[in-house]
Design an enzyme around this catalytic site. Structure first.
Site, short mmCIF file in Angstrom:
data_model
loop_
_atom_site.label_atom_id
_atom_site.label_comp_id
_atom_site.label_asym_id
_atom_site.label_seq_id
_atom_site.Cartn_x
_atom_site.Cartn_y
_atom_site.Cartn_z
N LYS A 8 -3.14 -48.01 -49.67
CA LYS A 8 -3.12 -48.98 -48.58
C LYS A 8 -2.27 -50.16 -49.00
O LYS A 8 -2.03 -50.38 -50.19
CB LYS A 8 -4.54 -49.43 -48.19
CG LYS A 8 -5.35 -50.08 -49.32
CD LYS A 8 -5.15 -51.58 -49.40
CE LYS A 8 -6.00 -52.18 -50.53
NZ LYS A 8 -5.32 -53.33 -51.18
N ASP A 132 -12.93 -52.82 -52.14
CA ASP A 132 -12.13 -52.27 -51.06
C ASP A 132 -12.37 -50.78 -50.82
O ASP A 132 -11.72 -50.17 -49.97
CB ASP A 132 -10.64 -52.53 -51.29
CG ASP A 132 -10.11 -51.91 -52.59
OD1 ASP A 132 -10.93 -51.40 -53.38
OD2 ASP A 132 -8.90 -51.95 -52.81
#
Length: 269
Positions: A8, A132
Site C-alpha cells: 500500500k 496498519d
C-alpha cells in the site's frame, strides 16, 4: 493455497501527537497497489516459514507470518502448516509489506481451514499484529486515524492512473523516522486536501516524515524531483520511507531513469 500480499502507499501522512501508550496519532490515506509478495500455505508435520527472495532480518520468532499463525492457533485448533514466502516487497520501505504478509496469513488460514471468521474478526486479530495490518483485510482506499489502525471510507478513486514506485534501498526504522518529527495538527484536514484535483496535492498533501528524511537521505528528494520532471501529477514518499512513488495520467516507462534501484510500475485500481 497461494495468496499474493500486496503493498500500500500513503497519500499524505500527518503525525498529530504522541499517545499515552507510546504510539503516535496520525492521519493518512492508505491506498492499495499491485506490487506483491507471494505466500503459500500447505499442511506440514511442523510449523515453519521458509523465506525466499529478499532476506527478512530478525529471529524466526519475529516472523509476522508465524506470529499470525500462532495468534489464531490460540483460539482455533489449527493443523500445523509450512508457510513459503517469496519476498519481493522491500523491507522497511513504507509499503506495509510485512503487515500485508501477516494479514494475508490470517486470511489464508481462515479460508483454508474454514474458520468462518468475519472481516471484523479478522481485522481485530490483525490489529494485534501491527497498526496498519487491519487495512489489508478489506484492502481498499481508506482514511486512517489514531495509530493508523482505525479507518473510515474515503471517496477517492485513482482507478486507471499509472503509478511508478522507486525504492532507493535505504532501510529506515520506525524509531529513526520518528526521531526527526515534531508532532502537530495539519494546517488543513487531509480529507479536505484530497478533494482537490490531484495536480494540486503537491501543495497540501504532505508526508511529515519526508522533509527530515530527505535532508538525511538526499536520494529520496532526488527521486521525487525526477518523478515530477517526468510528468508525475503527484509524487511523495510513502509511510516512514524510503520508497517514493509518482502517479501519472498514462503509462510511463522510467526504467532507465532509476537504473540500479528497485522499482515497480502498474495501473491503480
Amino acid at each position: 493455497m497461494v495468496v499474493f500480499p500486496n503493498a500500500k502507499i500513503n497519500i499524505g501522512l500527518n503525525i498529530i501527537g504522541k499517545r499515552p501508550d507510546g504510539f503516535h496519532n496520525i492521519s493518512s490515506c492508505f491506498y492499495p497497489i499491485g506490487w506483491t509478495d507471494a505466500l503459500e500455505v500447505v499442511p506440514a508435520e511442523e510449523l515453519v516459514c521458509h523465506v525466499a527472495g529478499i532476506d527478512v532480518p530478525g529471529a524466526e520468532g519475529d516472523n509476522l507470518c508465524l506470529k499470525a499463525y500462532r495468534l489464531l492457533a490460540k483460539d482455533y485448533p489449527l493443523p500445523t502448516v509450512a508457510l513459503h514466502l517469496l519476498k519481493a516487497l522491500p523491507i522497511g520501505a513504507g509499503l506495509g509489506g510485512g503487515s500485508a504478509d501477516a494479514t494475508f496469513t490470517l486470511m489464508a488460514l481462515n479460508q483454508q481451514f474454514d474458520l468462518k471468521l468475519s472481516e471484523a474478526q479478522l481485522a481485530d486479530y490483525a490489529r494485534q499484529l501491527g497498526s496498519d495490518c487491519a487495512f489489508f483485510v478489506k484492502n481498499e482506499p481508506v482514511y486512517c486515524y489514531q495509530k493508523g489502525d482505525q479507518f473510515e471510507p474515503i471517496a477517492l478513486s485513482l482507478a486507471g492512473k499509472w503509478i511508478v514506485v522507486v525504492n532507493p534501498g535505504i532501510h529506515i526504522s520506525t524509531a529513526e523516522a520518528y526521531a526527526g518529527i515534531i508532532a502537530k495538527e495539519p494546517a488543513q484536514d487531509l480529507r479536505q486536501s484530497l478533494i482537490a484535483p490531484i495536480e494540486e496535492w503537491r501543495y497540501n498533501v504532505v508526508n511529515d516524515f519526508e522533509g527530515p528524511l530527505s535532508a538525511k537521505y538526499p536520494a529520496i528528494g532526488q527521486i521525487k524531483n525526477r518523478l515530477y520532471e517526468s510528468g508525475a501529477l503527484y509524487a511523495s514518499m510513502t509511510g516512514s520511507g524510503s520508497t517514493v512513488y509518482g502517479i501519472f495520467d498514462q503509462e510511463t516507462d522510467l526504467m532507465n531513469s532509476f537504473v540500479g534501484l528497485k522499482q515497480w510500475h502498474g495501473v491503480l485500481k
